[in-house]
Scaffold this motif. Sequence first.
Motif, short mmCIF file in Angstrom:
data_model
loop_
_atom_site.label_atom_id
_atom_site.label_comp_id
_atom_site.label_asym_id
_atom_site.label_seq_id
_atom_site.Cartn_x
_atom_site.Cartn_y
_atom_site.Cartn_z
N ARG A 197 28.79 17.89 -1.75
CA ARG A 197 29.83 18.81 -1.25
C ARG A 197 29.18 20.06 -0.64
O ARG A 197 29.62 20.55 0.40
N GLU A 198 28.15 20.58 -1.29
CA GLU A 198 27.44 21.74 -0.78
C GLU A 198 26.78 21.44 0.57
O GLU A 198 26.86 22.25 1.50
N GLN A 199 26.17 20.27 0.68
CA GLN A 199 25.54 19.88 1.94
C GLN A 199 26.58 19.76 3.05
O GLN A 199 26.34 20.16 4.19
N GLN A 200 27.73 19.20 2.72
CA GLN A 200 28.80 19.06 3.70
C GLN A 200 29.32 20.43 4.13
O GLN A 200 29.58 20.66 5.32
N ALA A 201 29.46 21.36 3.18
CA ALA A 201 29.92 22.72 3.51
C ALA A 201 28.91 23.42 4.41
O ALA A 201 29.29 24.11 5.37
N LEU A 202 27.63 23.26 4.13
CA LEU A 202 26.59 23.86 4.97
C LEU A 202 26.63 23.28 6.39
O LEU A 202 26.49 24.01 7.37
N LYS A 203 26.82 21.98 6.47
CA LYS A 203 26.89 21.32 7.77
C LYS A 203 28.10 21.83 8.57
O LYS A 203 27.99 22.11 9.76
N THR A 204 29.24 21.97 7.90
CA THR A 204 30.45 22.47 8.55
C THR A 204 30.25 23.91 9.01
O THR A 204 30.64 24.25 10.13
N ALA A 205 29.64 24.73 8.17
CA ALA A 205 29.40 26.13 8.53
C ALA A 205 28.44 26.22 9.72
O ALA A 205 28.62 27.05 10.62
N LYS A 206 27.44 25.38 9.74
CA LYS A 206 26.47 25.37 10.84
C LYS A 206 27.15 24.98 12.15
O LYS A 206 26.92 25.59 13.19
N ALA A 219 30.32 25.36 12.87
CA ALA A 219 31.20 26.46 13.26
C ALA A 219 30.39 27.58 13.91
O ALA A 219 30.81 28.16 14.91
N ALA A 220 29.22 27.88 13.35
CA ALA A 220 28.37 28.93 13.90
C ALA A 220 27.88 28.54 15.30
O ALA A 220 27.81 29.39 16.20
N LEU A 221 27.56 27.28 15.50
CA LEU A 221 27.11 26.81 16.81
C LEU A 221 28.24 26.92 17.85
O LEU A 221 28.00 27.28 19.00
N LYS A 222 29.46 26.60 17.44
CA LYS A 222 30.61 26.71 18.35
C LYS A 222 30.82 28.17 18.77
O LYS A 222 31.05 28.46 19.92
N ILE A 223 30.72 29.07 17.80
CA ILE A 223 30.92 30.49 18.09
C ILE A 223 29.83 30.99 19.04
O ILE A 223 30.12 31.67 20.03
N SER A 224 28.59 30.62 18.75
CA SER A 224 27.49 31.09 19.61
C SER A 224 27.58 30.49 21.01
O SER A 224 27.25 31.15 22.00
N SER A 225 28.02 29.24 21.13
CA SER A 225 28.16 28.65 22.47
C SER A 225 29.30 29.29 23.24
O SER A 225 29.23 29.46 24.45
N LYS A 226 30.37 29.68 22.57
CA LYS A 226 31.48 30.38 23.23
C LYS A 226 31.02 31.74 23.73
O LYS A 226 31.39 32.18 24.80
N LYS A 227 30.21 32.44 22.92
CA LYS A 227 29.69 33.74 23.33
C LYS A 227 28.82 33.61 24.58
O LYS A 227 28.87 34.43 25.48
#
Length: 162
Positions: free
Chosen positions: A137-146, A148-156
């Motif tokens: 579950r922790e690995q999946q949460a880290l993957k999801t957060a990563k 999301a961070a990539l989407k935000i940085s690509s939008k910027k």
Amino acid sequence: FRRVLFRSDSFIFERIDKFQTAMRTSVTSIDQYIAACERGIRPKLSELREIIKKAAPKSTETISYGMPAFREGKVLVYFAACKNHIGLYPTGTGVAAFANELEGFTFTKGSIHLPLDQPLPKKLITQIVKYRAAWEREQQALKTAKKAALKISSKKKLTTKK
């Protein structure tokens, strides 16, 4: 020491592979897997199955690589009937986290051998399965957060290029 473990692993996986190759085409459920095993080992396999179910109630049963497995997204743990033991395969993370508690058991990098002539260590198995479920579950949460961070940085990047 490393060489002995390698030979042990090779023997175990060779043995499991022969057993699984025979069963791979016909076994599609854990019930069928247990029924196909020798009569004397079936109660222990059923007991192990119940321990795992209770420890990871959200997991689903499957057959993977010809072995019974429990998954929550990814496989948490496999188990298999062997000639002199039941193999429990909680991956390397599950074995490494409980190396101190596994004193007295034969174990390798990714497997634990549960002797047929001894009772199953219910508490230890439960702890290992719960640990694996939390880890996945922790690995999946880290993957999801990563992601999301990539989407935000690509939008910027897109907005700054305009």
